[in-house]
Design an enzyme around this catalytic site. Structure first.
Site, mmCIF file in Angstrom:
data_model
loop_
_atom_site.group_PDB
_atom_site.id
_atom_site.type_symbol
_atom_site.label_atom_id
_atom_site.label_comp_id
_atom_site.label_asym_id
_atom_site.label_seq_id
_atom_site.Cartn_x
_atom_site.Cartn_y
_atom_site.Cartn_z
ATOM 1 N N TYR A 140 0.971 -1.179 0.017
ATOM 2 C CA TYR A 140 -0.171 0.003 0.068
ATOM 3 C C TYR A 140 0.922 1.328 0.093
ATOM 4 O O TYR A 140 0.471 2.233 -0.398
ATOM 5 C CB TYR A 140 -0.875 0.135 1.249
ATOM 6 C CG TYR A 140 -2.309 -0.694 1.127
ATOM 7 C CD1 TYR A 140 -2.439 -1.917 0.515
ATOM 8 C CD2 TYR A 140 -3.313 -0.087 1.549
ATOM 9 C CE1 TYR A 140 -3.410 -2.578 0.652
ATOM 10 C CE2 TYR A 140 -4.670 -0.696 1.563
ATOM 11 C CZ TYR A 140 -4.539 -2.047 1.000
ATOM 12 O OH TYR A 140 -5.715 -2.743 0.911
ATOM 13 N N LYS A 191 3.315 -15.407 1.815
ATOM 14 C CA LYS A 191 3.545 -15.955 0.443
ATOM 15 C C LYS A 191 4.980 -16.565 0.291
ATOM 16 O O LYS A 191 5.489 -15.896 -0.731
ATOM 17 C CB LYS A 191 2.901 -15.204 -0.584
ATOM 18 C CG LYS A 191 2.863 -15.599 -1.931
ATOM 19 C CD LYS A 191 1.543 -16.647 -2.059
ATOM 20 C CE LYS A 191 1.839 -17.423 -3.478
ATOM 21 N NZ LYS A 191 0.725 -18.395 -3.697
ATOM 22 N N ASP A 223 -3.081 -18.194 -0.099
ATOM 23 C CA ASP A 223 -4.174 -18.700 -0.902
ATOM 24 C C ASP A 223 -4.519 -19.966 -0.167
ATOM 25 O O ASP A 223 -5.903 -20.014 -0.044
ATOM 26 C CB ASP A 223 -3.299 -19.495 -2.442
ATOM 27 C CG ASP A 223 -2.176 -20.210 -2.049
ATOM 28 O OD1 ASP A 223 -1.546 -20.238 -1.021
ATOM 29 O OD2 ASP A 223 -1.599 -20.630 -3.121
ATOM 30 N N ASP A 247 -6.424 -7.343 4.171
ATOM 31 C CA ASP A 247 -7.727 -6.524 3.607
ATOM 32 C C ASP A 247 -8.453 -7.374 2.976
ATOM 33 O O ASP A 247 -9.929 -7.515 3.182
ATOM 34 C CB ASP A 247 -7.178 -5.509 2.452
ATOM 35 C CG ASP A 247 -8.376 -4.770 1.822
ATOM 36 O OD1 ASP A 247 -9.211 -4.172 2.632
ATOM 37 O OD2 ASP A 247 -8.276 -4.607 0.726
ATOM 38 N N ASP A 251 -12.239 -9.188 4.567
ATOM 39 C CA ASP A 251 -13.727 -9.090 4.087
ATOM 40 C C ASP A 251 -14.170 -10.589 3.760
ATOM 41 O O ASP A 251 -15.365 -10.744 4.049
ATOM 42 C CB ASP A 251 -13.428 -8.656 2.612
ATOM 43 C CG ASP A 251 -13.852 -6.977 2.719
ATOM 44 O OD1 ASP A 251 -13.514 -6.457 3.362
ATOM 45 O OD2 ASP A 251 -14.137 -6.585 1.403
HETATM 46 C C1 IPM Z 1 -10.303 -1.063 4.284
HETATM 47 C C2 IPM Z 1 -10.310 -0.422 2.883
HETATM 48 C C3 IPM Z 1 -9.117 0.355 2.802
HETATM 49 C C4 IPM Z 1 -8.072 -0.652 2.461
HETATM 50 C C5 IPM Z 1 -9.264 1.166 1.335
HETATM 51 C C6 IPM Z 1 -10.589 2.047 1.407
HETATM 52 C C7 IPM Z 1 -8.037 2.182 1.335
HETATM 53 O O1 IPM Z 1 -10.609 -1.441 1.934
HETATM 54 O O2 IPM Z 1 -10.341 -0.455 5.285
HETATM 55 O O3 IPM Z 1 -10.432 -2.379 4.381
HETATM 56 O O4 IPM Z 1 -7.634 -1.144 1.656
HETATM 57 O O5 IPM Z 1 -7.289 -0.625 3.565
HETATM 58 MN MN MN Z 2 -11.187 -3.442 2.788
#
Ligand code: IPM
Ligand code: MN
Ligand code: NAD
Length: 356
Positions: A140, A191, A223, A247, A251
């Site tokens: 990032y 990885k 993975d 990240d 999710d």
């Molecule tokens: C999160 C989001 C952020 C990230 C983006 C919006 C910069 O996806 O907080 O998970 O990737 O960290």
């Molecule tokens: Mn995110």
């Protein structure tokens, strides 16, 4: 007086922060929580106001606050804004400026929500995973980065995945300490079969482990980790990983709990000063409709109370109130399953009722 800065942001951000604000005001009036609230712009709303997704005034307020609660930033309106001025860059900059390197993302299944999970109920029963994501380094922030044109006229995009050993050491310590307070199992995800940066990551995590021999440490390729998360999530206690892998995996973990609208997070510096935010985004597809789930943001208040404000009892109370509301069958659309759904506002009110 404790200073809490609210950063509503964009899309559903202001809608979920409005619910969180009601809860904070309730804690102030009914439970004597000594907080002072301020509000500032970040992301697209700040860009609209002054062409800067993280105005100096916001950053100064953030630095002088004891804790920050953020909604979400971003939206399609800003898709063509230059990278540095994009709403997301405001978020990345505030994380970096405040050195919030430790991002804790707990994925917990609330009992009666098993039906809303995308996995079979027996696979997610009692799910309780803590993802520890490094937040201020990795690909990032790595340099060099950009889009360049090669001599042959072909354009090339490039980013740099980079971690030095100090960055790995400090996030590893955080993860081991958290594991010690839980079930003493830490899985570091990398990885290392392909990337040198992961080879170093693994080596450093192994050496930090010497300080925490009571914790069982394992390593897993990312993975496989993605696969194992949806195959048998209960094998995980604490997961330690880098910025981008964290990240993505968080999710995926969110969906195990029923919805991304359920997952809170804490982003901490080395003194446990923190910014608290739901892990979801600005959800432009549902913004302005009073249907977003505010519970991830309300649960982020509980994390704030626990990690930055040392109000452990109140943190428990907020979590119990959310549990109560869910147990009572109240659901926003994203977790409705077979229930009828209530709106964002009504969910906020229900949590306050449960707190009363
Ligand atoms: C999160 C989001 C952020 C990230 C983006 C919006 C910069 O996806 O907080 O998970 O990737 O960290
Ligand atoms: Mn995110
Ligand atoms: P998103 O998390 O905003 O939405 C993904 C899906 O989940 C959408 O269908 C959305 O409706 C749903 N969803 C998200 N939060 C919800 C909630 N509280 N209740 C009910 N449903 C919810 O991810 P995206 O669509 O990939 O990104 C949209 C924008 O948000 C982008 O600009 C992105 O950069 C930004 N974003 C910001 C953050 C943040 O501020 N921390 C995090 C992720 C994405």
């Amino acid at each position: 007086m404790i200073k809490v800065l609210l950063l509503p942001g964009d899309g559903i951000g202001p809608e979920v922060i409005a619910q969180a604000k009601k809860v904070l005001l309730h804690l102030r009036s009914e439970y004597n929580l000594k907080i002072e609230l301020e509000e500032a712009l970040i992301g697209g709303s700040a860009y609209d106001d002054c062409k800067n997704p993280l105005p100096d005034t916001t950053l100064d307020l953030a630095k002088s606050s004891d804790a920050i609660l953020l909604g979400a930033v971003g939206g399609p309106k800003y898709d063509n804004v230059g990278r540095k001025l994009r709403p997301e860059n405001g978020l990345l900059r505030i994380r970096a400026e405040l050195d919030l390197f430790a991002n804790l993302r707990p994925a917990i299944l609330y009992k009666s929500l098993a039906g809303a999970s995308s996995l079979k109920p027996e696979l997610v029963a009692d799910l309780d995973i803590m993802i520890v994501r490094e937040l201020t380094g990795g690909i990032y922030f790595g340099e060099p980065r950009g889009i360049r044109t090669l001599e042959n006229g072909v354009r090339q995009g490039f980013n740099t995945l980079i971690y030095d050993e100090n960055e790995v050491t400090r996030i590893a310590h955080v993860a081991f300490r958290i594991a010690q307070k839980r079930n003493s199992k830490l899985c570091s995800v990398d990885k290392a079969n392909v990337l040198e940066v992961s080879e170093l990551w693994r080596e450093v995590v192994e050496s930090v482990h010497n300080n925490y021999k009571d914790v069982f440490l394992s390593h897993m390729y990312v993975d496989n980790a993605a696969m194992q998360l949806v195959r048998e999530p209960n094998q995980f206690d604490v997961v330690l990983t880098g910025n981008m892998f964290g990240d993505i995996l968080s999710d995926a973990a969110a969906m195990l709990t029923g919805s991304i609208g359920m997952l809170p997070s804490a982003s901490l510096d080395s003194n446990d000063k923190g910014m608290y935010e739901p892990i979801h985004g600005s959800a432009p597809d549902i913004a302005g409709k009073n249907i977003a789930n505010p519970l991830a943001t309300i649960l982020s208040i509980a994390m704030m109370l626990r990690y930055s404000l040392e109000e452990l009892d109140l943190a428990d109370k907020v979590e119990q109130a959310v549990q109560q509301v869910i147990a009572n069958g109240l659901r926003t659309t994203d977790i409705a399953d077979k229930h009828s759904a209530i709106g964002t506002n009504e969910m906020g009110d229900a949590v306050i009722d449960a707190l009363t």
